[in-house]
Structures are given as C-alpha cells and as structure tokens.
Design a protein around this motif. Structure first.
Motif, PDB file in Angstrom:
ATOM      1  N   LEU A  89       0.840  -1.234   0.151  1.00 61.16           N
ATOM      2  CA  LEU A  89      -0.054  -0.189  -0.077  1.00 61.16           C
ATOM      3  C   LEU A  89       0.855   1.387  -0.035  1.00 61.16           C
ATOM      4  N   LEU A  90       1.783   1.444   0.832  1.00 63.74           N
ATOM      5  CA  LEU A  90       2.923   2.331   0.697  1.00 63.74           C
ATOM      6  C   LEU A  90       3.467   2.274  -0.537  1.00 63.74           C
ATOM      7  N   LEU A  91       3.796   1.398  -1.263  1.00 63.49           N
ATOM      8  CA  LEU A  91       4.678   1.487  -2.332  1.00 63.49           C
ATOM      9  C   LEU A  91       3.566   2.288  -3.445  1.00 63.49           C
ATOM     10  N   LEU A  92       2.303   1.827  -3.408  1.00 63.52           N
ATOM     11  CA  LEU A  92       1.343   2.289  -4.432  1.00 63.52           C
ATOM     12  C   LEU A  92       1.065   3.780  -4.199  1.00 63.52           C
ATOM     13  N   ILE A  93       0.776   4.138  -2.685  1.00 61.74           N
ATOM     14  CA  ILE A  93       0.627   5.720  -2.424  1.00 61.74           C
ATOM     15  C   ILE A  93       1.997   6.438  -2.837  1.00 61.74           C
ATOM     16  N   GLY A  94       3.153   5.944  -2.762  1.00 65.16           N
ATOM     17  CA  GLY A  94       4.142   6.685  -3.163  1.00 65.16           C
ATOM     18  C   GLY A  94       4.283   6.950  -4.462  1.00 65.16           C
ATOM     19  N   VAL A  95       4.053   5.828  -5.248  1.00 65.87           N
ATOM     20  CA  VAL A  95       4.114   5.868  -6.869  1.00 65.87           C
ATOM     21  C   VAL A  95       2.925   7.109  -6.996  1.00 65.87           C
ATOM     22  N   ALA A  96       1.553   6.795  -6.414  1.00 63.48           N
ATOM     23  CA  ALA A  96       0.729   7.745  -6.805  1.00 63.48           C
ATOM     24  C   ALA A  96       1.282   9.171  -6.657  1.00 63.48           C
ATOM     25  N   VAL A  97       1.802   9.571  -5.592  1.00 59.96           N
ATOM     26  CA  VAL A  97       2.296  10.626  -5.215  1.00 59.96           C
ATOM     27  C   VAL A  97       3.470  11.102  -6.284  1.00 59.96           C
ATOM     28  N   LEU A  98       4.333  10.323  -6.608  1.00 60.09           N
ATOM     29  CA  LEU A  98       5.326  10.719  -7.813  1.00 60.09           C
ATOM     30  C   LEU A  98       4.655  11.016  -9.029  1.00 60.09           C
ATOM     31  N   LEU A  99       3.473  10.228  -9.359  1.00 61.59           N
ATOM     32  CA  LEU A  99       2.722  10.782 -10.508  1.00 61.59           C
ATOM     33  C   LEU A  99       2.138  11.833 -10.510  1.00 61.59           C
ATOM     34  N   GLY A 100       1.643  12.468  -9.412  1.00 65.16           N
ATOM     35  CA  GLY A 100       1.436  13.814  -9.195  1.00 65.16           C
ATOM     36  C   GLY A 100      -0.296  14.144  -9.550  1.00 65.16           C
ATOM     37  N   ALA A 101      -0.745  13.322 -10.063  1.00 61.07           N
ATOM     38  CA  ALA A 101      -2.305  13.642 -10.272  1.00 61.07           C
ATOM     39  C   ALA A 101      -3.187  12.598  -9.606  1.00 61.07           C
ATOM     40  N   ALA A 102      -4.383  13.052  -9.694  1.00 58.24           N
ATOM     41  CA  ALA A 102      -5.483  12.610  -8.929  1.00 58.24           C
ATOM     42  C   ALA A 102      -5.729  10.956  -9.367  1.00 58.24           C
ATOM     43  N   THR A 103      -5.962  10.791 -10.473  1.00 59.04           N
ATOM     44  CA  THR A 103      -6.445   9.106 -10.993  1.00 59.04           C
ATOM     45  C   THR A 103      -5.633   8.312 -10.471  1.00 59.04           C
ATOM     46  N   PRO A 104      -4.242   8.475 -10.574  1.00 57.89           N
ATOM     47  CA  PRO A 104      -3.405   7.116 -10.010  1.00 57.89           C
ATOM     48  C   PRO A 104      -3.868   7.010  -8.615  1.00 57.89           C
ATOM     49  N   PHE A 105      -4.514   7.846  -7.938  1.00 55.14           N
ATOM     50  CA  PHE A 105      -4.630   7.339  -6.485  1.00 55.14           C
ATOM     51  C   PHE A 105      -5.733   6.440  -6.344  1.00 55.14           C
ATOM     52  N   ALA A 106      -6.234   5.992  -7.384  1.00 52.47           N
ATOM     53  CA  ALA A 106      -7.360   4.941  -7.537  1.00 52.47           C
ATOM     54  C   ALA A 106      -6.594   3.645  -7.269  1.00 52.47           C
TER      55      ALA A 106
END
Length: 146
Positions: A89-106
């Motif tokens: 989960l932390l890995l996925l959250i970190g990647v979503a933050v790195l991507l910087g946009a809203a939709t990757p947080f899905a």
C-alpha cells in the motif's frame, strides 16, 4: 485461480501509469513536490523486504491462499499484523504521489479495499483455524494495519 497481491500490485502500477497518461485529472503535486513520494515507496519496499525475508528465513508459506505454516510475530509483525500488505500500500501511495495527478490514487484505494475485504479476512480465518488462541492473543496485541 485467485489473484495474489504481487500480481495485483503490478497490474495496479501499470494502470496507474496509464491513468496518468490518458486521464490524469487534477494535478495534485507538481514537481518537485511529487518527489516526496519516494519516502512511502522506500518505506513500503523496506516493509516488503523485511516481511518476506523473515518468512523465507523461517521457512513458512508466503502465498495468501495457501495454508499458513508458522505464526510469525517478530520483526515488522510486532508493529502490524500485515506488514507486507502495508508495504504494498505504501509503495502504491508513493507511486501515486510521484505521478502527481489525482487519478493514479485509484490504485492504492483498490489495493486497500482488496486487502481489507478479501486478502486479510481470508488469512485471518486460516490463522484462527490453525493457531486458535495464540493467534487471537496476537491479534489483540497488534493492530491489523498500524
């Protein structure tokens, strides 16, 4: 055939990248703020390596839907009953933050839901069946997530 967590994470990472390219939504963290995502990625990888390494050293089963071999309560399992799910989960959250946009947080949301409602309940049921009161005592001492 049941989808194990590592392949699910890989699928979600690919989908998160595709979402960022095709339908990014609002930019939540512009550069250089998005680099803050490296911290949860590093913490997630650390938890994954510690948890899986401990399972390997002990020689117990790591696959979600197989019978548990040993009740593991040391290492990162002293702080969370599910360090590897937390690591993913932390890995996925970190990647979503790195991507910087809203939709990757899905991606992290889907993984958290799958963990909370499918993977963890399955494992807890198997652990209760195999280890009984020893697992119950552990579950009372250590939180499911953090």
């Amino acid at each position: 055939m049941r989808l194990l967590p590592p392949p699910l994470v890989l699928i979600l990472l690919i989908l998160m990248g595709a979402l960022r390219l095709v339908w990014p939504g609002a930019v939540l963290l512009p550069a250089p703020l998005n680099w803050l995502g490296l911290l949860p990625v590093a913490l997630g990888v650390l938890l994954l390596l510690q948890g899986s390494g401990l399972f390997r050293r002990i020689g117990t089963n790591i696959k979600t839907f197989n019978e548990p071999g040993v009740l593991v309560t040391d290492g990162p399992f002293r702080l969370t009953r599910n360090p590897m799910y937390l690591g993913f989960l932390l890995l996925l959250i970190g990647v979503a933050v790195l991507l910087g946009a809203a939709t990757p947080f899905a991606g992290p949301v889907v993984f958290a839901a799958a963990s909370q409602f499918i993977y963890i309940p399955f494992e807890e049921k198997a652990l209760r069946a195999k280890f009984g009161e020893a697992y119950e005592a552990y579950a009372r001492r250590v939180r499911r997530w953090i």
